[in-house]
Design a protein around this motif. Structure first.
Motif, PDB file in Angstrom:
ATOM      1  N   ALA A   5       0.841  -1.202   0.000  1.00 17.77           N
ATOM      2  CA  ALA A   5       0.000   0.000   0.000  1.00 17.77           C
ATOM      3  C   ALA A   5       0.872   1.247   0.000  1.00 17.77           C
ATOM      4  O   ALA A   5       0.389   2.352  -0.287  1.00 17.77           O
ATOM      5  CB  ALA A   5      -0.922   0.002   1.204  1.00 17.77           C
ATOM      6  N   GLY A   6       2.159   1.094   0.354  1.00 20.19           N
ATOM      7  CA  GLY A   6       3.107   2.214   0.301  1.00 20.19           C
ATOM      8  C   GLY A   6       2.724   3.383   1.189  1.00 20.19           C
ATOM      9  O   GLY A   6       3.077   4.522   0.890  1.00 20.19           O
ATOM     10  N   ARG A  28      -7.287  -2.512   1.631  1.00 20.30           N
ATOM     11  CA  ARG A  28      -7.890  -3.097   0.419  1.00 20.30           C
ATOM     12  C   ARG A  28      -7.029  -2.774  -0.803  1.00 20.30           C
ATOM     13  O   ARG A  28      -6.728  -3.637  -1.609  1.00 20.30           O
ATOM     14  CB  ARG A  28      -9.302  -2.538   0.207  1.00 20.30           C
ATOM     15  CG  ARG A  28     -10.378  -3.326   0.942  1.00 20.30           C
ATOM     16  CD  ARG A  28     -11.762  -3.018   0.391  1.00 20.30           C
ATOM     17  NE  ARG A  28     -12.142  -1.627   0.517  1.00 20.30           N
ATOM     18  CZ  ARG A  28     -12.711  -1.090   1.608  1.00 20.30           C
ATOM     19  NH1 ARG A  28     -12.973  -1.846   2.655  1.00 20.30           N
ATOM     20  NH2 ARG A  28     -13.025   0.182   1.645  1.00 20.30           N
ATOM     21  N   THR A  29      -6.606  -1.510  -0.904  1.00 22.07           N
ATOM     22  CA  THR A  29      -5.782  -1.092  -2.040  1.00 22.07           C
ATOM     23  C   THR A  29      -4.491  -1.907  -2.068  1.00 22.07           C
ATOM     24  O   THR A  29      -4.050  -2.358  -3.118  1.00 22.07           O
ATOM     25  CB  THR A  29      -5.411   0.407  -1.925  1.00 22.07           C
ATOM     26  OG1 THR A  29      -6.601   1.125  -1.673  1.00 22.07           O
ATOM     27  CG2 THR A  29      -4.747   0.926  -3.177  1.00 22.07           C
ATOM     28  N   GLY A  30      -3.870  -2.076  -0.907  1.00 21.38           N
ATOM     29  CA  GLY A  30      -2.608  -2.811  -0.827  1.00 21.38           C
ATOM     30  C   GLY A  30      -2.762  -4.234  -1.351  1.00 21.38           C
ATOM     31  O   GLY A  30      -1.908  -4.731  -2.077  1.00 21.38           O
ATOM     32  N   ARG A  31      -3.875  -4.869  -0.997  1.00 22.97           N
ATOM     33  CA  ARG A  31      -4.068  -6.260  -1.437  1.00 22.97           C
ATOM     34  C   ARG A  31      -4.247  -6.328  -2.960  1.00 22.97           C
ATOM     35  O   ARG A  31      -3.747  -7.224  -3.611  1.00 22.97           O
ATOM     36  CB  ARG A  31      -5.269  -6.888  -0.720  1.00 22.97           C
ATOM     37  CG  ARG A  31      -5.002  -7.097   0.767  1.00 22.97           C
ATOM     38  CD  ARG A  31      -6.017  -8.005   1.388  1.00 22.97           C
ATOM     39  NE  ARG A  31      -7.355  -7.450   1.445  1.00 22.97           N
ATOM     40  CZ  ARG A  31      -7.835  -6.699   2.459  1.00 22.97           C
ATOM     41  NH1 ARG A  31      -7.062  -6.407   3.481  1.00 22.97           N
ATOM     42  NH2 ARG A  31      -9.070  -6.248   2.435  1.00 22.97           N
ATOM     43  N   PRO A  43     -11.457   3.975   9.096  1.00 25.54           N
ATOM     44  CA  PRO A  43     -11.855   4.066   7.684  1.00 25.54           C
ATOM     45  C   PRO A  43     -10.660   4.294   6.751  1.00 25.54           C
ATOM     46  O   PRO A  43     -10.609   3.719   5.660  1.00 25.54           O
ATOM     47  CB  PRO A  43     -12.792   5.278   7.657  1.00 25.54           C
ATOM     48  CG  PRO A  43     -13.234   5.476   9.065  1.00 25.54           C
ATOM     49  CD  PRO A  43     -12.140   4.976   9.935  1.00 25.54           C
ATOM     50  N   PHE A  44      -9.699   5.093   7.163  1.00 27.30           N
ATOM     51  CA  PHE A  44      -8.507   5.330   6.335  1.00 27.30           C
ATOM     52  C   PHE A  44      -7.729   4.032   6.145  1.00 27.30           C
ATOM     53  O   PHE A  44      -7.264   3.704   5.065  1.00 27.30           O
ATOM     54  CB  PHE A  44      -7.575   6.347   7.016  1.00 27.30           C
ATOM     55  CG  PHE A  44      -8.018   7.749   6.834  1.00 27.30           C
ATOM     56  CD1 PHE A  44      -7.579   8.494   5.751  1.00 27.30           C
ATOM     57  CD2 PHE A  44      -8.886   8.333   7.733  1.00 27.30           C
ATOM     58  CE1 PHE A  44      -7.995   9.794   5.579  1.00 27.30           C
ATOM     59  CE2 PHE A  44      -9.312   9.628   7.564  1.00 27.30           C
ATOM     60  CZ  PHE A  44      -8.865  10.369   6.482  1.00 27.30           C
TER      61      PHE A  44
END
Ligand SMILES: Cc1cc2nc3c(=O)[nH]c(=O)nc-3n(C[C@H](O)[C@H](O)[C@H](O)COP(=O)(O)OP(=O)(O)OC[C@H]3O[C@@H](n4cnc5c(N)ncnc54)[C@H](O)[C@@H]3O)c2cc1C
Length: 394
Positions: free
Chosen positions: A293-294, A337-340, A330-331
């Motif tokens: 996810a960086g 999710r984005t990282g996965r 929430p953040f």
């Protein structure tokens, strides 16, 4: 009020700064014998950039900033396979992004708290008495008492283990291992220049880039069905990456001794609750998003800021912990999710994904692509710091 923070990393030092500013006594307990140098490259933006700005850290971080002109994918023979100019990425973030080694960020944070908080290096936490306030027994046999204990001790958190149970319950393995180390080699440095070079085959990727102090940092990510870290990580790296061409082979030959090589599984941390009694977790310890996810460092700083903010409100420790979790969760969930999803594209395991990635990078050079990139990166720029202009530190 007195806070005991376990872990003098990014989250722990950031929290120490904000609590001290609010008049707390702060004791940091750090397992390592001193500040950790080097590490790997961190891109700081969004929440992390905003918090660093409020803390007055930007001048030091700009000095540490690594000037990489381009992220370039190359084949075994160092022939270009596509890439993206760093200036293009920076423009998407309106210039509010900096890249440096993790050690540089920790040093800047350390300089900001030096002499103001007590740091106990070379010790850890053995036992915790958790009620209204905490009694903490350290591995060196001493005892600390405080109003609260914060676990800011990373993905493999000891505080989490003591208070919430074994790490297997909370670690979500993403199917990759990662490694990193720093070397000095002038010839290789000239070959790399100001590029972040990536050499990859399906399921394995090695990177090499310059650091701001004239050295080179090497990074590795590979798919692994087994979450267990090999007994001899150096040997595993040589075996896995030895056939990725001359550049990588040379980099492997210069690998430093054990202690200077970072090696870990790539995992996220998912927990139903981040606090219990007078103990709370922050950063990777309770919501690691992973390098995929960086943004782990940015969220570590963001979470520390929000936790201090809620404690400042004075509604009591328990309420502050709950409010901090409500604001941060929430953040974290979006970024996890984005990282996965990103993992499949950062280290593709199939040839077709590698080809698609090359095509996307080629398209990113086209006129008009900045608008598309801006839209794609928009969610990454959201910050836990609301209206930073109005929340500046004194
Ligand atoms: C290869 C790689 C690349 C990354 N790139 C980025 C990036 O570009 N951008 C980004 O934002 N994030 C990035 N990350 C993620 C980022 O490094 C982490 O999310 C961030 O460091 C988390 O900070 P933290 O303070 O919570 O934990 P950590 O940085 O892990 O700090 C934990 C601290 O606690 C100490 N500690 C551990 N155990 C104990 C114990 N038992 N007792 C006492 N002390 C202890 C450790 O020594 C350390 O000082 C990357 C990570 C990796 C591995």
């Amino acid at each position: 009020m007195k806070a005991i923070i376990c872990g003098a990393g990014i989250a722990g030092l950031t929290l120490a700064w904000w609590l001290k500013r609010d008049g707390w006594d702060v004791v940091l307990v750090e397992r390592d014998d001193g500040p950790r140098a080097g590490g790997y490259m961190i891109d700081l933006f969004g929440s992390g950039y905003d918090v660093a700005e409020m803390m007055g850290l930007l001048p030091a971080l700009r000095t540490a900033h690594t000037r990489v002109a381009e992220l370039s994918y190359v084949d075994h023979n160092e022939h270009g396979e596509g890439g993206i100019a760093y200036s293009r990425v920076a423009s998407v973030f309106d210039g509010r992004i900096l890249s440096f080694m993790r050690g540089d960020l920790e040093q800047a944070l350390l300089d900001a708290v030096k002499g103001r908080v007590h740091i106990r290096y070379g010790t850890s936490i053995k036992q915790v008495g958790n009620g209204s306030g905490v009694t903490v027994r350290l591995t060196d046999g001493t005892v600390e008492q405080g109003d609260l204990l914060v676990g800011a001790d990373g993905v493999h958190s000891r505080v989490r283990e003591l208070i919430f149970g074994a790490q297997e319950r909370y670690l979500r393995y993403l199917g990759y291992h990662t490694a990193a180390y720093v070397i000095s080699d002038d010839d290789l440095g000239r070959r790399v220049g100001d590029r972040f070079l990536m050499v990859g085959v399906p399921g394995r990727q090695a990177g090499l880039y310059p650091t701001s102090d004239g050295r080179l940092a090497a990074s590795f990510i590979h798919a692994s069905p087994d979450r267990g870290v090999p007994q001899d990580p150096r040997q595993a790296l040589r075996r896995l990456y030895g056939n990725l061409g001359g550049l990588v082979r040379w980099t492997l030959r210069q690998m430093p001794e054990d202690g200077a090589v970072f090696y870990d599984q790539v995992a996220q941390v998912e927990m139903d609750y981040w606090s219990r009694g007078s103990v709370v977790l922050v950063g990777d310890a309770c919501y690691a998003v992973s390098l995929m996810a960086g943004q782990g460092a940015s969220l570590a700083m963001g979470g520390a800021y929000v936790l201090a903010d809620e404690l400042r409100a004075g509604a009591g420790v328990g309420r502050a912990f709950n409010a901090y979790e409500r604001r941060m969760r929430p953040f974290v969930q979006v970024r996890q999710r984005t990282g996965r999803k990103t993992a499949r594209w950062l280290v593709p395991s199939q040839h077709w994904r590698m080809t698609t990635r090359r095509m996307v990078l080629a398209a990113a050079r086209l006129p008009g692509a900045t608008a598309v990139l801006r839209a794609a990166f928009r969610p990454m720029q959201d910050s836990v710091v609301e209206r930073p202009g109005k929340a500046r530190a004194a």
